[in-house]
Design an enzyme around this catalytic site. Sequence first.
Site, PDB file in Angstrom:
ATOM      1  N   GLY A 365      33.850  34.462  40.313  1.00 31.35           N
ATOM      2  CA  GLY A 365      33.479  35.867  40.196  1.00 31.35           C
ATOM      3  C   GLY A 365      34.260  36.723  41.167  1.00 31.35           C
ATOM      4  N   PRO A 366      34.054  38.028  41.117  1.00 32.58           N
ATOM      5  CG  PRO A 366      33.691  40.109  40.173  1.00 32.58           C
ATOM      6  CD  PRO A 366      33.154  38.720  40.179  1.00 32.58           C
ATOM      7  N   GLY A 368      33.031  39.315  47.169  1.00 30.48           N
ATOM      8  CA  GLY A 368      31.866  40.008  47.686  1.00 30.48           C
ATOM      9  C   GLY A 368      30.599  39.826  46.882  1.00 30.48           C
ATOM     10  N   GLY A 370      28.825  37.039  46.802  1.00 29.76           N
ATOM     11  CA  GLY A 370      27.933  36.083  47.452  1.00 29.76           C
ATOM     12  C   GLY A 370      28.210  34.636  47.151  1.00 29.76           C
ATOM     13  CE  LYS A 371      33.818  34.035  44.788  1.00 29.08           C
ATOM     14  NZ  LYS A 371      33.714  35.487  44.969  1.00 29.08           N
ATOM     15  CB  THR A 372      31.324  32.019  50.946  1.00 29.04           C
ATOM     16  OG1 THR A 372      32.605  32.088  50.325  1.00 29.04           O
ATOM     17  CG2 THR A 372      31.401  31.091  52.150  1.00 29.04           C
ATOM     18  CB  SER A 688      40.395  43.982  25.865  1.00 28.16           C
ATOM     19  OG  SER A 688      40.837  44.431  27.124  1.00 28.16           O
ATOM     20  CE  LYS A 736      37.084  43.799  29.233  1.00 30.02           C
ATOM     21  NZ  LYS A 736      37.666  43.472  27.903  1.00 30.02           N
TER      22      LYS A 736
END
Length: 797
Positions: A365-366, A368, A370-372, A688, A736
């Site tokens: 995901g983008p 920031g 919260g992955k880490t 797209s 999107k």
Amino acid sequence: MADKQSSMEFDAEKVPEILPIMPLYDAALFPKMVLPLVVMQGESVKLVDDAMAKDRIIGLIVSKKPEEKNAPEKEDLAQVGTSALILKMAKTHDNRTQLLVQGLSRFKIKAFEDGKPYLVARIESIKDVEKEDKETEALMSNITSQFERVVELSPGLPPEIAQMAKTIQEPGTLADMVASTINSNPEEKQIVLEMVDVKKRLKEVTRLVNHQLDILELGDKIQSQVKGDMDKSQREYYLRQQLKAIKEELGEKDEASVEIDEYRAKIDEKNLPEEARKEAERELDRLSRMHPSSAEYTVASTYLDWITALPWHDSTQDNLDIKKARKILDTDHFGLEKPKRRIIEYLAVRKLKPESKGPILCFAGPPGTGKTSLGQSIARALGRKFHRISLGGVRDEAEIRGHRRTYVGALPGRIIQGLRRAESNNPVFMLDEIDKVGSDFRGDPSSALLEVLDPEQNFSFGDHYLDVPFDLSKVMFITTANILDTIPPALRDRMEVLMLHGYTLDEKIKIANRYLIPRQRDAHGLNAKQIKFTAGAVKQIVTGYTREAGLRNLEREIANACRGVASKIAEGKVKSTIIKVEDIHGYLGPVRITSETKARITTPGVATGLAWTPTGGELLFIEATAMKGRKGLTLTGQLGDVMKESATAALSFARANASDLGIEEDFFDSHDLHIHVPAGAIPKDGPSAGVTMLTALTSLLTDTRIPKDLAMTGEITLRGQVLRGQVLPVGGVKEKVLAAHRAGIKTIILPDWNRRDLEDIPKKVEKDIKFHFVDKMLDVINIALKNKKPPVLNKMR
């Protein structure tokens, strides 16, 4: 050495027929030779006492077995011995008897007599068989010269003994003297003693002398080489060995030996696997033979440090309380329902089947989102150790597998290093930024990760430095990535991808109030009474100063506001502050993000599209204009090849369906068209935007405005005159839609095939936006251009 005076005083012919027999263990006595002896056994001491009381003559015979406490048996003695005269006898305070005896003549045992506590035998004296000829003289000359060389090379023999050998005229006596002097074992001397034929005896002694001379010459050569090659380091080594011996005598242990004992204790304590234990013990044996100043000593000791510090069998106990784990996950993170549900499922499986293998999760995901931090929460919920490895920019395979020990400064790879720091063999490993791993001439780290992230292989992970397998099957690996396209397919296939798309406006406001503001307040030394944010102020920061899928910029802006309040309180201007909407400008400056829809959608020829980026969704404005010309098409805005082809396809569709769209058919013959996508410094590509480009062209050519709150996405096809263009599905729908929601879009046109993606859209967002699902291009035109009359379809349709 012969004692001439003694031999003159005693006649060998007077040796009695019955002699007391004393066994010899480490020596052999020859006639006319003198030998010192030490007698300790009681029977032998009695024998000496009785002999001294009579004629002082005894028989000495070599024993075939080593010395024991009990007297040897008759069959343990040789059959040929030497009669000897006791020259001197002395007794010591420890009940030992010291003798000095001289050989008289050879004898052979005929029979043993009984009645004494020691052995007594009836003997028969043996005389030498001599034949004087040139061969005998040659043998004597050769022995004399060779023996002289032996004396020169033997520091323990006096030079005079070589001169004495030259004066001996009797062949048998010369052979006996040389055989008794050279360094040979008792068995070889016994063979010489039993030889009655003097010529054969001379030949055997010649063989023994030559063998002894070869050994002495080789030793002399080695000694010369050692002395010649000895340098400073070797002298230091000998000095250190002497110092080591001195310390041992003083009871002081050498540091190196203490270190080796410590390593041995660590190896036993760790209970290493069989293969690892063999390698450790082999390296420890090498270490024990090295000097501490050697370069290889450091290499071996470093390896032992690593192999004994790894958690081969050390595990942490998993927390299998599902309710408690769910509470921890909910406390640490707001939203992120899918990842949380997956972790709870993992815990449930572990609870039902403890031996199950850990999953390989990939949070994509983008930035920031919260992955880490989610990985840290997972470790806390499981009760495991957490270790993070950043893979961004890693290009060397050795970073994963380690360096071989042949290299200077070799170390294990990051996986093994992380296990040592975690101090357990079942930590949560966060492999951060796995999509940014590179490759060059040093290898491909992503290929090395294939073994690490495969549950069917990582039970025997091979690190080049350790050179023994390590079990990684208990480790829970979690990877993070911004985009999946750059991850090799084989590596991506080993991971279970969980998408973290981004946060809605409401989620950002709740996260800011619950997590970000308290964290930044503590970081700047403030408390809840000194600084407060109103709900409107937080919303203004989110909408007016940040445009992102994640939360990093939002936290930075909150930190800026906290710093402003902290400086005022430190200066004594205020004691506490409540930040309202009107106060934001004073802390953060003018509003940076404005609604582009209001400024852009004012004239025909401008349409709003939706784009996906690695940092989340974005609005994409397509502008079209026409001018006098000849069927020209100009494309600007740093468009990629795919996007250029979409623009060409949109123009072809418009020209082919001009009558249905309400466009004059000869318009294209006399006009040029220009399509521009603003933010021209940013490269753009992808299919797209096809429907958006066609809608912008139709809006321009029919002079019809598109609603300001409408956006669209989809790929177009030509599909012939009958089908009239089909709208194909696109990716990144959730990102999107969230971007459109942040920008205030109220209506979105999506391909009908993307209807299933609404399941991922938050309910509040789905409620705020009206969705239109289409599968034909003319349906898009009808929805986007409401004020335009519906096109009249011809018979070909």
